[in-house]
Design a protein around this motif. Sequence first.
Motif, mmCIF file in Angstrom:
data_model
loop_
_atom_site.group_PDB
_atom_site.id
_atom_site.type_symbol
_atom_site.label_atom_id
_atom_site.label_comp_id
_atom_site.label_asym_id
_atom_site.label_seq_id
_atom_site.Cartn_x
_atom_site.Cartn_y
_atom_site.Cartn_z
ATOM 1 N N HIS A 156 0.845 -1.191 0.000
ATOM 2 C CA HIS A 156 0.000 0.000 0.000
ATOM 3 C C HIS A 156 0.885 1.248 0.000
ATOM 4 O O HIS A 156 1.685 1.445 0.912
ATOM 5 N N ASP A 160 -5.314 4.688 4.067
ATOM 6 C CA ASP A 160 -6.752 4.798 3.858
ATOM 7 C C ASP A 160 -7.382 5.481 5.063
ATOM 8 O O ASP A 160 -7.147 5.090 6.204
ATOM 9 N N HIS A 244 -13.664 5.485 1.046
ATOM 10 C CA HIS A 244 -12.604 5.966 1.932
ATOM 11 C C HIS A 244 -11.728 6.900 1.128
ATOM 12 O O HIS A 244 -11.768 6.897 -0.101
ATOM 13 N N HIS A 246 -8.083 7.533 -0.137
ATOM 14 C CA HIS A 246 -6.733 6.985 -0.267
ATOM 15 C C HIS A 246 -5.790 8.183 -0.338
ATOM 16 O O HIS A 246 -5.859 8.977 -1.266
#
Length: 626
Positions: A156, A160, A244, A246
Motif C-alpha cells: 500500500h 486509507d 474511503h 486513499h
Amino acid sequence: MRFTDHLYVHNLGKLKKIRTHGKRLAITSLILLVASSCLSLQREDEVASNISPNVEPTNTLTPSLTPTPTETPTPSLTPTATPTSTPTPTPTPTTEPILFTGDPIGATRREAEPSGRTRCGEVDTLDFPMDPPDAARFARGGRDFGVFRSRYDKYHAGEDWWKSGGVLGEPVYSIGNGRITYAQPNGWGRDKGVIIIEHIFNDGRKVLSFYGHLDEESFEVFYGECVARGQLLAKVGNPRTPPHLHFEMRTHAPDQTLGGYWDIDPTTAGWIWPSMRIWEERVRAQKGVRWVRPFENTGIEPIGRLPSGRFAILEDSTFISVDLETGRGVEFLTFLEEPTNAAISDGKLFVTQEDDVGLIYNFKENNLLDINPIGQFPTQPARNQLIPRPGGGVVIAAQDGLTGIDANGNRLWRVELNSQLLDTVTLNETIYISTIGDNEAIWQIPWRGAPESVIDFTGKLQASGQRVWVYGETGLHYLNLNDQTPNLQTVATYDEINLGRSSLTALGNGNVLLAHVDGNDQRLIVYDTENRRTWERSLRDLGRSNFTLANLMGSPYLVSESAASASSDLSLYELDIETDQLTKILEAGTRFAYPIDSWLYPLDTDSFLVNTGGGPMTLFDPKSAE
Ligand SMILES: [Zn+2]
C-alpha cells in the motif's frame, strides 16, 4: 513486537531509565503492574514492520576476551527501619484547576504568502486531510501505509482514511498551501477522482500530497490552481471498495495516479509515510525546535552522551551517534541481535546481550568507525538494567539480583534477589535503587561498597538536597539520611495512587513536585522540606493522561501523553508555580493508538531531546520557544 509504556525521563548525568522493548519487558510489565490503569498492551506488528530502512552493518560482533570475575561475599537482606506514618489529609477534588495557555502548533499558522520560489505560497505547517487540523474525530484510518495486501500482491503506497459510520460524501481538505498539479474527476476510472498538490517549504523542499477515491461531481479545484491549507478539495466518492480517502505523500510523479500500490516497499520508490510526515512537519515548524530526526522505527532508545559530545541512541541492533547541532547520525556499532541493554559510564559503553557476556567499548580513545570491545563482564541474559556507577563501571539490576561491575569489567559484588528494578537515583556518589517483586526494597549502594537494603518499601525516587524522596503506592515519603541508619519518614498519605500515571521531580529549592493521579483527581502538588503541602492545582482539564515531570536547569516541565483510538499525543508544558500557569510549548503525535517508547532526555545544553513514541525525535530548546 513492542509494547506500550509510560514515557520516561533521564536525569541529567544520572541515567534513570525504564526500558520498554519486548526484550526488556521485565520493567515494562512492572510499571504496568503498578499502573493497573495504564493503556492496554497492544502488539505493533501490523505497523511499520515492512518499511524499516535497510541498515548496512558497520561492525559485527566478535567477542574475544574472557571474563575473570572476582567474587566478594553476598550481603543479606537486612531492613533497618519501617515507615512512621504521619498522615496529612487527602486533598479533595475541589482543588482549583491550573491555567492552561500555549498553542505551539497554532502559533505556526500564517497566511499563504507567495514568494519568488512559489507563487502559491510556502508551507507554514501541515494539517490532516480529513477532519483538519488534527483528525481528532477519525477513530480509524491513517495507519496502513506500507502494508502488504495479498489481494493485489503489492504494498500500500498510501493510507486509507475512514471511520465507523462511513465517510461517503465527507469533505477532503488540502493538507497545506500549494499548487494543484493534477485534478481528474475520472483519474481512477471506476475508482473515482484524484487530486495531487505540490507543497514547497521555506527551505526549498518539495513534497506532493495525493487524494484518491474522490466523488467526480464534488471537485472544487482545478489543475494549476493555488490552494491554501485547510481548503476544501472534494468529497469522498463511491469506488468499488467501501468509500474511503486513499491519501499518499510522495516526492515523484506530480501528474500520475500510479494505482495506489507498489511492488516493493514504497519508501524505496519515492513514497513517504503520510501521517508520520505530517507530524514531522508540524513538529519542525514549532518554535524552539532545533532539528527533527524523521521517524525511523519505534525502538529508539537514548543511551547517553559520548565523550565527543555527540549523543548515542540505540535503534534496534544499531548504535548511532547523533550530532546535537544538526540531528544527523552516524552508525557506529551494529549487533547481529538487538542488545538487551546499554549504558555509558565514564566514557565507556557497556552492552548486554541475550547471553551471559557483556561487552565494554572505550570511547575515550577509540575511533568511532573502528570499534572493538576492550573488555567483557559477566551478566545474566536479558531482563536487566545497567546503571552507571559513579567513578566508572555499572550496576546490573536484573530479576535475580544486583551485580556491581567495575570500569574494567570485574565483578565487585553480587546480591541475590527476586525483584525487578522500579527506579534509581544517584545522590552524593551513592546509588539508590527501588525494587519491586518478592524483595520489595530500597537499596543503597555507596561508591566503594556493596548494596545495603535500607528499608522494605518501594516507590519512584528523586533526590534533592540531602533527601531521597520516595513516592510509593500509599503516599510520599523520604529517606532520612542524617540518622545513623537511614530511615523512612512519611510526608503525606493518599488513597488509590495510580503510580504508573504519576511522576515526581525535585525542584531547585529542595522541594518536590508531584504530578499525582489518584482515585479522586489528577493534580500537581508541591511539598517543601518541612513536609508542608505548599501548592496544589488540579490537572483534571487535561483528561486522561500519563504524566511525567522533568527538571531542566531548575525549571519544572510536565509531559502529558494521551491516546485516543487511532492517535496518540505528547505535549510538553512549562510550569510556572508563581502564576499557576501551565504553558504548552511543544506538541507532537502519531497515528498510533498508543505511545511507543516515548522519552525525554534533559541535556546540559539547556535543551531536551524528545522522542515521540513512534514518531519523530527532536532537540527542543524551551527558552527559545517562549
Ligand atoms: Zn488505499
